[in-house]
Design an enzyme around this catalytic site. Structure first.
Site, short mmCIF file in Angstrom:
data_model
loop_
_atom_site.label_atom_id
_atom_site.label_comp_id
_atom_site.label_asym_id
_atom_site.label_seq_id
_atom_site.Cartn_x
_atom_site.Cartn_y
_atom_site.Cartn_z
N GLY A 172 0.80 -1.22 0.00
CA GLY A 172 0.00 0.00 0.00
C GLY A 172 0.83 1.26 0.00
O GLY A 172 0.30 2.35 -0.16
N CYS A 173 2.13 1.12 0.21
CA CYS A 173 3.01 2.29 0.18
C CYS A 173 3.53 2.46 -1.25
O CYS A 173 4.04 1.51 -1.83
CB CYS A 173 4.20 2.12 1.13
SG CYS A 173 3.74 2.11 2.86
N GLU A 174 3.39 3.66 -1.80
CA GLU A 174 3.90 3.92 -3.13
C GLU A 174 5.42 3.86 -3.14
O GLU A 174 6.03 3.29 -4.03
CB GLU A 174 3.42 5.28 -3.62
CG GLU A 174 3.80 5.56 -5.06
CD GLU A 174 3.17 6.83 -5.55
OE1 GLU A 174 1.94 6.86 -5.72
OE2 GLU A 174 3.93 7.80 -5.75
N SER A 175 6.05 4.46 -2.13
CA SER A 175 7.49 4.34 -1.96
C SER A 175 7.75 3.10 -1.12
O SER A 175 6.95 2.75 -0.26
CB SER A 175 8.04 5.57 -1.22
OG SER A 175 7.77 6.73 -1.94
#
Length: 146
Positions: free
Chosen positions: A61-64
């Site tokens: 769920g983290c883009e980075s």
């Protein structure tokens, strides 16, 4: 799940108080100062060695890319978390200040969204950063519930 985790001693570090954090953000005058403060906060938390930045420890769920490790001793929860993105690491540092070395009840009852609103960050985060932050917070809370 990774077959190895950092040594328990790596989890035993101090974080500043939430009151101190709130004061630091309260005296900033604009978003640029908050941005700089976030980057400084990110530098204050322990980094995870590259050998531990493995896919099973990445937070979905983290883009980075962001990695999270958990260690529990008695009812206290200790976390190692890191990101290669400076702002994300700053946001991680806020979650660590809220959750690191806290008991399950405190973590599960933490007003995450209200704290980010008090810090003046809630409306400044892009949707992808807000989603990543929520995913990381949810993972930390899930450790406290298990």
């Amino acid at each position: 799940m990774s077959s190895f985790i950092p040594a328990n001693e790596r989890f035993l570090y101090e974080v500043e108080s939430i009151e101190n954090l709130k004061h630091k953000f309260a005296v900033t005058n604009n978003w640029q100062e908050k941005y700089r403060l976030l980057m400084l906060l990110g530098k204050s938390v322990p980094s995870i060695s590259d050998e531990y930045k493995v896919e099973p420890q990445q937070v979905d769920g983290c883009e980075s890319a962001a990695w999270l490790y958990h260690y529990q001793q008695d009812d206290k929860h200790y976390f190692l978390a890191d990101s290669d993105a400076r702002i994300v690491k700053g946001l991680i540092s806020i979650l660590l200040i809220m959750f690191h070395s806290q008991d399950s009840k405190t973590i599960c009852g933490s007003p995450i969204e209200a704290t980010f609103e008090q810090l003046g960050l809630l409306n400044q985060l892009s949707p992808s950063r807000a989603n990543g932050l929520q995913a990381l917070a949810a993972k930390m809370v899930s450790y406290a519930k298990s």
